[in-house]
Design a protein around this motif. Structure first.
Motif, short mmCIF file in Angstrom:
data_model
loop_
_atom_site.label_atom_id
_atom_site.label_comp_id
_atom_site.label_asym_id
_atom_site.label_seq_id
_atom_site.Cartn_x
_atom_site.Cartn_y
_atom_site.Cartn_z
N ARG A 1 -2.93 5.40 -5.17
CA ARG A 1 -2.58 4.51 -6.31
C ARG A 1 -1.89 2.77 -5.68
N ARG A 2 -1.34 3.01 -5.49
CA ARG A 2 -0.10 1.58 -4.56
C ARG A 2 -0.88 1.14 -3.95
N TYR A 3 -1.89 1.81 -2.67
CA TYR A 3 -2.65 1.13 -1.62
C TYR A 3 -3.66 1.35 -2.20
N ALA A 4 -5.29 1.76 -2.93
CA ALA A 4 -5.89 2.47 -2.75
C ALA A 4 -6.86 0.67 -2.32
N ASN A 5 -6.32 -0.56 -3.51
CA ASN A 5 -6.90 -1.52 -3.10
C ASN A 5 -6.55 -2.59 -2.07
N ASP A 6 -5.59 -2.65 -1.11
CA ASP A 6 -5.01 -3.38 -0.52
C ASP A 6 -5.67 -3.20 1.29
N PRO A 7 -6.34 -4.49 1.60
CA PRO A 7 -7.06 -4.90 2.41
C PRO A 7 -6.12 -3.97 3.97
N ASP A 8 -4.91 -4.22 3.71
CA ASP A 8 -4.04 -4.49 5.02
C ASP A 8 -3.66 -2.22 4.90
N ALA A 9 -3.36 -1.89 3.83
CA ALA A 9 -3.00 -1.36 3.83
C ALA A 9 -3.69 -0.03 4.88
N ARG A 10 -4.21 -0.17 5.28
CA ARG A 10 -4.56 0.70 6.04
C ARG A 10 -3.85 0.83 7.63
N ASP A 11 -4.32 -0.20 8.37
CA ASP A 11 -3.65 0.17 9.47
C ASP A 11 -1.96 -0.16 9.10
N MET A 12 -1.20 -0.28 8.45
CA MET A 12 0.40 -0.98 8.28
C MET A 12 0.78 0.47 7.66
N LEU A 13 -0.32 1.70 6.41
CA LEU A 13 0.11 2.68 6.59
C LEU A 13 0.15 3.94 7.94
N ALA A 14 -1.13 3.48 8.64
CA ALA A 14 -1.62 4.52 10.02
C ALA A 14 0.39 4.24 11.02
N ARG A 15 0.66 3.28 10.73
CA ARG A 15 1.78 2.87 12.21
C ARG A 15 2.88 2.81 11.71
N LYS A 16 3.28 3.35 9.85
CA LYS A 16 4.41 3.69 9.45
C LYS A 16 3.99 5.32 8.99
N ILE A 17 2.80 6.09 9.62
CA ILE A 17 3.08 7.24 9.97
C ILE A 17 3.50 7.71 10.99
N GLN A 18 3.33 6.78 12.21
CA GLN A 18 4.08 7.29 13.08
C GLN A 18 5.31 7.06 13.71
N LYS A 19 5.97 5.99 13.13
CA LYS A 19 6.63 5.02 13.70
C LYS A 19 7.92 5.67 12.25
N GLY A 20 7.67 6.06 11.12
CA GLY A 20 8.43 6.16 9.74
C GLY A 20 8.80 5.04 9.06
N SER A 21 9.34 5.49 8.18
CA SER A 21 9.26 4.27 6.71
C SER A 21 10.47 4.32 6.17
N GLU A 22 10.78 3.14 6.26
CA GLU A 22 12.17 3.15 5.18
C GLU A 22 12.65 2.12 3.66
N GLY A 23 12.80 2.31 2.59
CA GLY A 23 12.92 0.98 1.73
C GLY A 23 11.19 1.44 1.29
N SER A 24 10.50 1.40 1.08
CA SER A 24 8.94 1.45 0.31
C SER A 24 9.10 2.32 -0.65
N TRP A 25 9.73 3.62 -1.18
CA TRP A 25 9.84 4.09 -2.10
C TRP A 25 11.06 4.29 -2.92
N GLY A 26 12.22 4.67 -2.16
CA GLY A 26 13.50 4.63 -2.81
C GLY A 26 14.34 4.82 -0.93
N SER A 27 15.25 5.38 -1.62
CA SER A 27 16.64 5.49 -0.75
C SER A 27 15.92 6.06 0.84
N VAL A 28 15.27 7.82 0.54
CA VAL A 28 15.52 8.53 1.77
C VAL A 28 14.18 8.41 2.59
N PRO A 29 14.45 8.47 3.72
CA PRO A 29 13.25 7.78 4.63
C PRO A 29 12.38 8.66 5.32
#
Ligand code: HEC
Length: 111
Positions: A59-87
């Motif tokens: 729901r958050r990224y379906a219409n975001d054209p930049d999301a595909r690469d950004m999320l792929a990178r986060k899956i590989q490198k990890g993510s912090e602060g987008s959704w809450g306090s748990v990285p």
């Protein structure tokens, strides 16, 4: 087919395993990958576990054209602060093709 060249044969060795790896490389399937890589121990289809649900991410990224690469990178490198306090820890075993297949699966209109 280029990915199934001689270097792959050498890396895997046994022809039968090579054939399976080759088929896998041609059709990285996000749903299967998500199970194989344990994504679903922290993410569920439609409810929040340790991480956001697949439906919420979509729901958050379906219409975001930049999301595909950004999320792929986060899956590989990890993510912090987008959704809450748990990285989310890095998933260093995930290659670029797999990361994009996972994102395509997550952002697909239905599962
Ligand atoms: C140890 C638990 C854990 C595992 C395993 C895990 N995640 Fe996550 N994931 C999280 C958490 C927690 C967040 C929220 C991070 C944040 O707030 O930035 C998250 C966020 C995400 C996001 C959204 C990032 C953003 O910026 O909005 C995606 C996409 C995602 N995960 C995909 C995956 C995939 C694909 C896998 C399997 C390769 C995976 N996750 C494995 C816990 C996990």
């Amino acid at each position: 087919m280029r990915r199934c060249g001689r270097s792959a044969v050498r890396a895997v060795g046994i022809p039968l395993v090579f054939a399976a790896a080759c088929a896998w490389a041609q059709t990285p399937d996000g749903a299967n990958l998500s199970r194989k890589l344990n994504c679903m121990s922290c993410h569920a289809a439609d409810r929040t576990l340790l991480g956001p649900s697949i439906a919420d991410i979509r729901r958050r990224y379906a219409n975001d054209p930049d999301a595909r690469d950004m999320l792929a990178r986060k899956i590989q490198k990890g993510s912090e602060g987008s959704w809450g306090s748990v990285p989310m820890p890095a998933n260093t075993q995930v290659n670029d093709d797999e990361a994009h297949a996972l994102v395509d699966w997550i952002l697909a209109p239905q599962h």
